[in-house]
Design a protein around this motif. Sequence first.
Motif, PDB file in Angstrom:
ATOM      1  N   PRO A  43       0.911  -1.348   0.006  1.00  0.00           N
ATOM      2  CA  PRO A  43      -0.053   0.121  -0.100  1.00  0.00           C
ATOM      3  C   PRO A  43       0.738   1.392   0.243  1.00  0.00           C
ATOM      4  O   PRO A  43       0.215   2.271  -0.220  1.00  0.00           O
ATOM      5  N   VAL A  44       2.217   1.549   0.415  1.00  0.00           N
ATOM      6  CA  VAL A  44       2.781   2.502   0.665  1.00  0.00           C
ATOM      7  C   VAL A  44       3.999   2.605  -0.039  1.00  0.00           C
ATOM      8  O   VAL A  44       4.680   3.678   0.087  1.00  0.00           O
ATOM      9  N   TRP A  45       4.632   1.865  -0.701  1.00  0.00           N
ATOM     10  CA  TRP A  45       6.091   1.595  -1.205  1.00  0.00           C
ATOM     11  C   TRP A  45       6.268   2.908  -2.118  1.00  0.00           C
ATOM     12  O   TRP A  45       7.394   3.629  -2.140  1.00  0.00           O
ATOM     13  N   GLU A  46       5.310   3.039  -3.018  1.00  0.00           N
ATOM     14  CA  GLU A  46       5.345   4.423  -4.110  1.00  0.00           C
ATOM     15  C   GLU A  46       5.494   5.634  -3.341  1.00  0.00           C
ATOM     16  O   GLU A  46       6.269   6.524  -3.714  1.00  0.00           O
ATOM     17  N   VAL A  47       4.740   5.806  -2.466  1.00  0.00           N
ATOM     18  CA  VAL A  47       4.424   7.294  -1.768  1.00  0.00           C
ATOM     19  C   VAL A  47       5.954   7.474  -0.860  1.00  0.00           C
ATOM     20  O   VAL A  47       6.113   8.886  -0.918  1.00  0.00           O
ATOM     21  N   ASN A  48       6.542   6.665  -0.602  1.00  0.00           N
ATOM     22  CA  ASN A  48       7.923   7.239   0.049  1.00  0.00           C
ATOM     23  C   ASN A  48       8.670   7.870  -0.934  1.00  0.00           C
ATOM     24  O   ASN A  48       9.810   8.505  -0.380  1.00  0.00           O
ATOM     25  N   ASN A  49       8.769   7.630  -2.144  1.00  0.00           N
ATOM     26  CA  ASN A  49       9.557   8.445  -3.000  1.00  0.00           C
ATOM     27  C   ASN A  49       9.167   9.922  -3.221  1.00  0.00           C
ATOM     28  O   ASN A  49      10.007  10.695  -3.864  1.00  0.00           O
ATOM     29  N   VAL A  50       8.181  10.190  -2.602  1.00  0.00           N
ATOM     30  CA  VAL A  50       7.772  11.583  -2.864  1.00  0.00           C
ATOM     31  C   VAL A  50       8.749  12.516  -2.126  1.00  0.00           C
ATOM     32  O   VAL A  50       9.280  13.496  -2.365  1.00  0.00           O
TER      33      VAL A  50
ATOM     34  N   PRO B  64      -0.491  15.957   5.426  1.00  0.00           N
ATOM     35  CA  PRO B  64      -1.795  15.212   6.068  1.00  0.00           C
ATOM     36  C   PRO B  64      -2.063  13.960   5.107  1.00  0.00           C
ATOM     37  O   PRO B  64      -2.603  13.040   5.648  1.00  0.00           O
ATOM     38  N   ALA B  65      -2.023  14.305   3.685  1.00  0.00           N
ATOM     39  CA  ALA B  65      -2.195  12.892   3.032  1.00  0.00           C
ATOM     40  C   ALA B  65      -1.371  11.889   3.286  1.00  0.00           C
ATOM     41  O   ALA B  65      -1.892  10.779   3.164  1.00  0.00           O
ATOM     42  N   VAL B  66      -0.184  11.998   3.532  1.00  0.00           N
ATOM     43  CA  VAL B  66       0.818  10.942   3.670  1.00  0.00           C
ATOM     44  C   VAL B  66       0.721  10.352   5.103  1.00  0.00           C
ATOM     45  O   VAL B  66       0.511   8.953   5.334  1.00  0.00           O
ATOM     46  N   VAL B  67       0.323  11.075   6.177  1.00  0.00           N
ATOM     47  CA  VAL B  67       0.070  10.587   7.507  1.00  0.00           C
ATOM     48  C   VAL B  67      -1.403   9.821   7.496  1.00  0.00           C
ATOM     49  O   VAL B  67      -1.248   8.871   8.187  1.00  0.00           O
TER      50      VAL B  67
ATOM     51  N   ARG C 263      -1.786   6.095   8.269  1.00  0.00           N
ATOM     52  CA  ARG C 263      -2.640   5.558   9.423  1.00  0.00           C
ATOM     53  C   ARG C 263      -3.683   4.461   8.891  1.00  0.00           C
ATOM     54  O   ARG C 263      -3.975   3.488   9.663  1.00  0.00           O
ATOM     55  N   LEU C 264      -4.069   4.707   7.766  1.00  0.00           N
ATOM     56  CA  LEU C 264      -5.160   3.679   7.236  1.00  0.00           C
ATOM     57  C   LEU C 264      -4.285   2.339   6.936  1.00  0.00           C
ATOM     58  O   LEU C 264      -4.770   1.328   7.175  1.00  0.00           O
ATOM     59  N   ASP C 265      -3.045   2.407   6.321  1.00  0.00           N
ATOM     60  CA  ASP C 265      -2.121   1.137   6.446  1.00  0.00           C
ATOM     61  C   ASP C 265      -2.046   0.480   7.473  1.00  0.00           C
ATOM     62  O   ASP C 265      -2.149  -0.732   7.837  1.00  0.00           O
ATOM     63  N   ALA C 266      -1.632   1.300   8.755  1.00  0.00           N
ATOM     64  CA  ALA C 266      -1.364   0.794  10.038  1.00  0.00           C
ATOM     65  C   ALA C 266      -2.904  -0.111  10.402  1.00  0.00           C
ATOM     66  O   ALA C 266      -2.861  -0.902  11.186  1.00  0.00           O
ATOM     67  N   ARG C 267      -3.905   0.470  10.068  1.00  0.00           N
ATOM     68  CA  ARG C 267      -5.192   0.020  10.619  1.00  0.00           C
ATOM     69  C   ARG C 267      -5.637  -1.218   9.595  1.00  0.00           C
ATOM     70  O   ARG C 267      -6.764  -1.861   9.988  1.00  0.00           O
TER      71      ARG C 267
END
Length: 344
Positions: A53-60, A315-318, A322-326
């Motif tokens: 769910p999150v690997w692409e966003v970290n390249n931001v 805020p979008a990344v946070v 959070r959604l991923d952690a849940r």
Amino acid sequence: MTADLVAVVLLLAVTAYACAGGTDYGAGFWDLTAGGTERGRRPRWLVDHAMAPVWEVNNVWLIFVLVVMWTGFPVLFQTVFSAMWLPLALAVVGMVLRGAGFALRKPTRKLAGRRLYGAVFATASVVTPFFLGAAVGGVASERVSPGTEASADVWTSPTSLVFGLVALATTAFLGAVFLTGDARRFGAPDLVGYFRRRALASLAALTVLAVVTGFVTHEDAPYVWRGLTHGLGLLFVVLAGAAALATAWLLLRTPGTWVRVTAVGVVASAVVAWGMAQRPYLLPTSLTVADAAGAPSTLTWLAVVTLVALVVVVPAVVLLYRLDARGELEELTDSELRGGDGAP
């Protein structure tokens, strides 16, 4: 004043990428070392589910670093990418291959194809942080200055090699810590202990490498060494050590959410310590923040745009994290797709 503010923003962006991107690289490291097909099946299953769910966003954060560096400090950008184009190009190739390998591994049906893409993903996850760390070592060891021509000597010094190893150990440490929590989240108690042992081992390796780095920088990067042993640099070194002790203590107990916080604290404090140690230089001891800064009007607009970007992006990344952690970003299974609302 504006140049100093933009320099702080650049350092914080590097820190964010080291923590967020480092966790993903670390997952790839443990994918590579998981073993054969059967032995490594469970750890690789967890890596796939945790990263998807999150690997692409970290390249931001990497894009943010490049934009601020290029726009705010063009002399720095030109100098670094001219003098060390080879390790940086290899790191970029690694990023591309790593993303392609991870994206193609799961949907590939043939076992040979899955092995190939998995090997590409895992190998690139090790190569990329090493070359990025080697490039940072080239900067820290004062081998890069305006006008420096590209050569292997710039990024193969003792400082570059040890920084590359530190970067690799850091990613392995972060990856193992976060995968320990993911194992609990996905109900895989066998993998909790599996990754907790690896988190402790990588933390021990990182501690040893930190000591080695101190000896190496004393001889090979004296300006940075002095910065790390005095003032704000020393303060953040102490904070990194305290966070490391807290992380070890939490890992030896039942690791929960706080172990991720302390692990990120280790890495963030170490990166900020390096930044503080170089003050007031971006390239010790040849290029200061003031000398590297772009036009005042450019820096002002960059500060404004950066503030707007942070208000929109953070805020979008946070929320995503959070959604991923849940567990709310899990892929639907075939049965859920067939039986969901509106399904034929």
